[in-house]
Design a protein around this motif. Structure first.
Motif, mmCIF file in Angstrom:
data_model
loop_
_atom_site.group_PDB
_atom_site.id
_atom_site.type_symbol
_atom_site.label_atom_id
_atom_site.label_comp_id
_atom_site.label_asym_id
_atom_site.label_seq_id
_atom_site.Cartn_x
_atom_site.Cartn_y
_atom_site.Cartn_z
ATOM 1 N N ILE A 170 0.793 -1.126 -0.069
ATOM 2 C CA ILE A 170 0.009 0.171 -0.030
ATOM 3 C C ILE A 170 0.925 1.226 -0.143
ATOM 4 O O ILE A 170 0.495 2.115 -0.604
ATOM 5 C CB ILE A 170 -0.862 0.039 1.145
ATOM 6 N N HIS A 171 2.002 1.188 0.891
ATOM 7 C CA HIS A 171 2.920 2.584 0.839
ATOM 8 C C HIS A 171 3.652 2.634 -0.171
ATOM 9 O O HIS A 171 3.642 3.843 -0.917
ATOM 10 C CB HIS A 171 3.572 2.551 2.009
ATOM 11 N N ASP B 55 9.760 -5.257 -6.144
ATOM 12 C CA ASP B 55 9.220 -6.024 -5.106
ATOM 13 C C ASP B 55 9.662 -7.558 -5.450
ATOM 14 O O ASP B 55 9.941 -7.991 -6.580
ATOM 15 C CB ASP B 55 7.694 -6.047 -5.018
ATOM 16 N N LYS B 56 10.149 -8.122 -4.306
ATOM 17 C CA LYS B 56 10.809 -9.565 -4.299
ATOM 18 C C LYS B 56 10.014 -10.492 -5.024
ATOM 19 O O LYS B 56 10.272 -11.527 -5.351
ATOM 20 C CB LYS B 56 11.422 -9.846 -3.071
ATOM 21 N N ALA C 147 2.057 -7.709 3.803
ATOM 22 C CA ALA C 147 0.887 -7.500 4.386
ATOM 23 C C ALA C 147 -0.359 -6.935 4.046
ATOM 24 O O ALA C 147 -1.408 -7.211 4.210
ATOM 25 C CB ALA C 147 1.110 -6.563 5.633
ATOM 26 N N SER C 148 -0.216 -5.810 3.157
ATOM 27 C CA SER C 148 -1.080 -5.293 2.231
ATOM 28 C C SER C 148 -2.169 -6.372 1.548
ATOM 29 O O SER C 148 -3.417 -6.173 1.553
ATOM 30 C CB SER C 148 -0.802 -4.397 1.324
ATOM 31 N N GLY D 181 -8.284 -5.166 6.062
ATOM 32 C CA GLY D 181 -8.783 -3.821 5.551
ATOM 33 C C GLY D 181 -9.308 -2.844 6.057
ATOM 34 O O GLY D 181 -10.270 -1.943 5.147
ATOM 35 N N VAL D 182 -9.577 -2.860 7.332
ATOM 36 C CA VAL D 182 -10.212 -1.942 8.277
ATOM 37 C C VAL D 182 -9.794 -0.665 7.899
ATOM 38 O O VAL D 182 -8.462 -0.359 8.185
ATOM 39 C CB VAL D 182 -10.284 -2.459 9.581
ATOM 40 N N VAL E 255 15.809 -7.035 -3.011
ATOM 41 C CA VAL E 255 16.979 -5.910 -2.687
ATOM 42 C C VAL E 255 17.813 -6.815 -1.647
ATOM 43 O O VAL E 255 17.440 -7.471 -0.713
ATOM 44 C CB VAL E 255 16.507 -4.831 -2.099
ATOM 45 N N PRO F 174 6.528 -5.837 6.909
ATOM 46 C CA PRO F 174 7.075 -6.713 7.977
ATOM 47 C C PRO F 174 8.559 -7.198 7.516
ATOM 48 O O PRO F 174 9.106 -7.597 8.659
ATOM 49 C CB PRO F 174 6.002 -8.076 7.813
ATOM 50 N N ASP G 203 4.975 1.514 9.103
ATOM 51 C CA ASP G 203 3.864 1.923 9.794
ATOM 52 C C ASP G 203 3.372 1.224 11.074
ATOM 53 O O ASP G 203 2.211 1.399 11.490
ATOM 54 C CB ASP G 203 2.591 1.910 8.636
ATOM 55 N N HIS H 111 -0.315 -1.137 11.186
ATOM 56 C CA HIS H 111 -1.644 -0.993 11.454
ATOM 57 C C HIS H 111 -1.886 0.075 10.211
ATOM 58 O O HIS H 111 -2.796 0.917 10.263
ATOM 59 C CB HIS H 111 -2.137 -0.692 12.594
ATOM 60 N N GLY H 112 -1.090 -0.150 9.216
ATOM 61 C CA GLY H 112 -0.971 0.793 8.105
ATOM 62 C C GLY H 112 -1.767 0.665 6.667
ATOM 63 O O GLY H 112 -1.710 1.499 5.888
ATOM 64 N N PHE H 113 -2.640 -0.572 6.827
ATOM 65 C CA PHE H 113 -3.198 -0.640 5.176
ATOM 66 C C PHE H 113 -4.362 0.624 5.279
ATOM 67 O O PHE H 113 -4.397 1.133 3.813
ATOM 68 C CB PHE H 113 -3.959 -1.977 5.448
ATOM 69 N N LYS H 114 -4.898 1.140 6.284
ATOM 70 C CA LYS H 114 -5.843 2.113 6.180
ATOM 71 C C LYS H 114 -5.231 3.382 5.786
ATOM 72 O O LYS H 114 -5.815 4.600 5.315
ATOM 73 C CB LYS H 114 -6.635 2.354 7.568
HETATM 74 C C1 FAD Z 1 -3.454 -10.430 9.136
HETATM 75 C C2 FAD Z 1 -3.166 -9.041 9.119
HETATM 76 C C3 FAD Z 1 -4.492 -8.020 8.981
HETATM 77 C C4 FAD Z 1 -4.257 -6.617 8.821
HETATM 78 N N1 FAD Z 1 -5.423 -5.779 8.890
HETATM 79 C C5 FAD Z 1 -5.253 -4.516 8.970
HETATM 80 C C6 FAD Z 1 -6.398 -3.694 8.777
HETATM 81 O O1 FAD Z 1 -7.495 -4.248 8.928
HETATM 82 N N2 FAD Z 1 -6.228 -2.374 8.699
HETATM 83 C C7 FAD Z 1 -4.909 -1.755 8.690
HETATM 84 O O2 FAD Z 1 -5.083 -0.706 8.623
HETATM 85 N N3 FAD Z 1 -3.758 -2.561 8.530
HETATM 86 C C8 FAD Z 1 -4.041 -3.857 8.787
HETATM 87 N N4 FAD Z 1 -2.899 -4.560 8.790
HETATM 88 C C9 FAD Z 1 -1.578 -3.893 8.687
HETATM 89 C C10 FAD Z 1 -1.204 -3.789 7.229
HETATM 90 O O3 FAD Z 1 -1.499 -4.866 6.615
HETATM 91 C C11 FAD Z 1 0.054 -3.208 7.083
HETATM 92 O O4 FAD Z 1 0.443 -2.162 7.963
HETATM 93 C C12 FAD Z 1 0.375 -2.674 5.553
HETATM 94 O O5 FAD Z 1 -0.178 -3.364 4.892
HETATM 95 C C13 FAD Z 1 2.001 -2.428 5.347
HETATM 96 O O6 FAD Z 1 1.959 -2.108 3.929
HETATM 97 P P1 FAD Z 1 3.558 -1.916 3.364
HETATM 98 O O7 FAD Z 1 3.175 -1.313 2.109
HETATM 99 O O8 FAD Z 1 4.473 -1.016 4.304
HETATM 100 O O9 FAD Z 1 4.079 -3.395 3.376
HETATM 101 P P2 FAD Z 1 3.666 -4.706 2.617
HETATM 102 O O10 FAD Z 1 2.220 -4.634 2.105
HETATM 103 O O11 FAD Z 1 4.111 -5.939 3.557
HETATM 104 O O12 FAD Z 1 4.524 -4.626 1.326
HETATM 105 C C14 FAD Z 1 5.965 -4.782 1.615
HETATM 106 C C15 FAD Z 1 6.384 -5.373 0.127
HETATM 107 O O13 FAD Z 1 7.761 -5.377 0.222
HETATM 108 C C16 FAD Z 1 8.163 -6.434 -0.334
HETATM 109 N N5 FAD Z 1 9.762 -6.604 -0.108
HETATM 110 C C17 FAD Z 1 10.091 -7.241 1.293
HETATM 111 N N6 FAD Z 1 11.495 -7.166 1.300
HETATM 112 C C18 FAD Z 1 12.012 -6.735 0.048
HETATM 113 C C19 FAD Z 1 13.178 -6.869 -0.447
HETATM 114 N N7 FAD Z 1 14.248 -7.051 0.253
HETATM 115 N N8 FAD Z 1 13.271 -6.485 -1.709
HETATM 116 C C20 FAD Z 1 12.152 -6.350 -2.396
HETATM 117 N N9 FAD Z 1 10.984 -6.385 -2.128
HETATM 118 C C21 FAD Z 1 10.692 -6.522 -0.823
HETATM 119 C C22 FAD Z 1 7.441 -7.561 -0.299
HETATM 120 O O14 FAD Z 1 7.353 -8.648 -0.990
HETATM 121 C C23 FAD Z 1 6.011 -6.998 -0.052
HETATM 122 O O15 FAD Z 1 5.442 -7.111 -1.225
HETATM 123 C C24 FAD Z 1 -2.914 -6.157 8.770
HETATM 124 C C25 FAD Z 1 -1.806 -6.805 8.821
HETATM 125 C C26 FAD Z 1 -1.911 -8.337 9.005
HETATM 126 C C27 FAD Z 1 -0.697 -9.103 8.915
#
Ligand code: FAD
Length: 451
Positions: free
Chosen positions: A17-18, A48-49, A56-57, A62-63, A187, A220, A401, A404-407
């Motif tokens: 998402i970010h 993206d790997k 996590a996204s 998705g709340v 990466v 994560p 985030d 808790h940052g999907f939102k």
């Molecule tokens: C079960 C669950 C339920 C959740 N529910 C909610 C909710 O209801 N509402 C809410 O607001 N938040 C929720 N969250 C939290 C939310 O999903 C995350 O905070 C958010 O999606 C993080 O987004 P991001 O873009 O930072 O990372 P991600 O969506 O995790 O994306 C990171 C990407 O980086 C890539 N990557 C990682 N390392 C490397 C590397 N070395 N080289 C290249 N690519 C790499 C990965 O493949 C991945 O695709 C939930 C989380 C979980 C686990």
């Protein structure tokens, strides 16, 4: 085999998402300034790997809500909700609203959330008192039966978005603006030089890509990238009492527990046949098993749930479980439901289905249709469980985030502005320096670390 450009103005790591929101907003802003985005000009490359939404996204419940006890979080969420509302179709966003249903121990704090929502013009209704709360809930769901609820905060905006569909919507918009998304590229490290700490190249399994700016949105996996950037594993945190705590671990993991009850999503419609708001219930009433009547807990507990056609049932979760091992030894991959270690157990299924039955009669005896499939996933948390949005090593922007940052879809828009030289007042409370300066966010009485 994907191929990498030799150089990009902006290398964004992570197609969640970010990363995608930042890429899309940055491309939009550059084009509005008359700058061409793409080959031969300013390139924005997302790496993206695994793939789009592989982190996590792609598994998030998705709340989308405003309900946070921390004023800075509420202001940031109000901005993000407005971004969701700009294109609900593309983001698969359902503006059904959100309800925080609380026991007396949380009443006063939730009251302050309501007051501040009024102050920032975020529409909500606040119901106080046990009888009034019961009446309000029964007005929506005739079978409401949760006891000793003494306040209900009903946010009229917010709701939820379908996880993968939302990130696919973002990626489509980003690509249409000239962003290049390369998947299957991992990466592995960073290059710097010329006596500066700035990153000059991002090392991957497919070679090195030179860059002017790096944006990290790896959810994560932040602990691994943080280590690659040689950022501190231990930090100093000035507590609210002014005491300095040294050697606090920067990152730790928790396991998010979620699952789906395999009923028709229509099962959870409101009395007047509408799709309901997302419900979040916290309570200190003892919880007994809907299976065998045994006491599950008599401590403060909480759940959230919503009918969801994407998950094909009533989907939701409960408080996260602590992951004890140090962040450096936690196996993040394989991620999410594919993890052999971090999927929910039968204890979660018993707790969550019993909690549903505690709240609404329609869920009594339904534990048998809980979907027995791997679900949940781990998240990487900061010392205070709130986000860090900041610049490191001169040209690396970290969007972490605290899981808790999907939102927070709007953070990418604010980060894009900062990459172009602006300063965002909404992001300011989330700088890394807050730990050393003791500018921590207030802590709520909620059983969730992210409320
Ligand atoms: C079960 C669950 C339920 C959740 N529910 C909610 C909710 O209801 N509402 C809410 O607001 N938040 C929720 N969250 C939290 C939310 O999903 C995350 O905070 C958010 O999606 C993080 O987004 P991001 O873009 O930072 O990372 P991600 O969506 O995790 O994306 C990171 C990407 O980086 C890539 N990557 C990682 N390392 C490397 C590397 N070395 N080289 C290249 N690519 C790499 C990965 O493949 C991945 O695709 C939930 C989380 C979980 C686990």
């Amino acid at each position: 085999m994907p191929s990498l450009p030799s150089h990009a103005a902006y290398v964004i790591i992570g197609a969640g998402i970010h990363g995608l929101s930042t890429a899309m907003h940055l491309a939009g802003r550059l084009r509005a300034k008359g700058v061409t985005v793409g080959q031969g000009s300013k390139r924005i490359v997302v790496l993206d790997k695994t793939g789009i939404g592989a982190g996590a996204s792609g598994i998030a419940c998705g709340v989308v809500r405003n309900n946070y006890y921390q004023p800075a979080m509420r202001e940031l969420m109000a901005h993000s909700v407005s971004v969701w509302e700009r294109d609900p179709e593309a983001y698969s966003y359902h503006s059904v609203g959100y309800m925080q249903i609380s026991p007396e121990v949380m009443h006063a704090q939730v009251g302050t959330i309501y007051e501040q929502q009024k102050a920032i013009g975020y529409e909500s209704v606040f119901v106080e008192g046990e009888a009034a709360s019961l009446e309000y809930m029964r007005g929506l769901f005739s079978d409401w039966q949760a006891e000793r609820i003494t306040s209900v905060l009903h946010e009229k905006r917010g709701g939820y978005a379908n996880n993968l569909a939302a990130v696919q919507g973002l990626s489509g918009k980003a690509e249409a603006l000239g962003v290049e998304i390369v998947t299957g590229v991992e990466v592995k490290g960073f290059r710097s030089g010329n006596g500066s700490t700035a990153i000059t190249g991002v090392e991957t399994n497919l070679g090195t890509i030179g860059c002017d700016q790096v944006i990290v949105g790896v959810g994560p996996w932040i602990n691994a990238i943080w280590n690659m950037l040689d950022l501190p594993k231990q930090i100093s945190v000035k507590g609210r009492d002014g005491t300095m705590h040294d050697d606090v671990r920067m990152w730790r993991y928790m396991a998010l527990q979620e699952g789906t009850l395999g009923v028709d999503p229509d099962f959870q419609k409101t009395n007047d046949g509408r799709m309901p708001p997302v419900l979040h219930v916290d309570t200190d009433e003892p919880l007994y098993s809907d299976r065998d009547g045994k006491l599950i807990t008599d401590a403060l507990w909480g759940i959230y749930y919503k009918p969801d056609f994407h998950f094909n049932g009533v989907q939701g979760g409960a408080m996260p479980a602590v992951v004890e091992p140090d962040a450096d030894v936690v196996r993040v991959d394989p991620y999410g439901p594919k993890s052999p270690e971090f999927v929910v157990t039968d204890n979660f299924a018993d707790m969550w289905t019993s909690a549903l039955a505690f709240c609404q009669k329609r869920f009594e005896g339904q534990h048998g249709v809980y979907r027995q499939e791997p679900s949940g996933g781990i998240g990487c948390f900061t010392p205070d469980s709130f986000p860090v949005f900041d610049r490191f090593r001169d040209n690396v922007y970290v969007i972490a985030d605290s899981n808790h940052g999907f939102k927070m879809i709007g953070v990418g828009e604010l980060v894009a502005g900062e990459l172009l030289g602006e300063s965002s007042a909404l992001l300011e409370p989330f700088r890394f320096s807050r730990y050393a300066r003791g500018k921590l966010h207030p802590v709520s009485k909620s059983p969730f670390p992210w409320s």
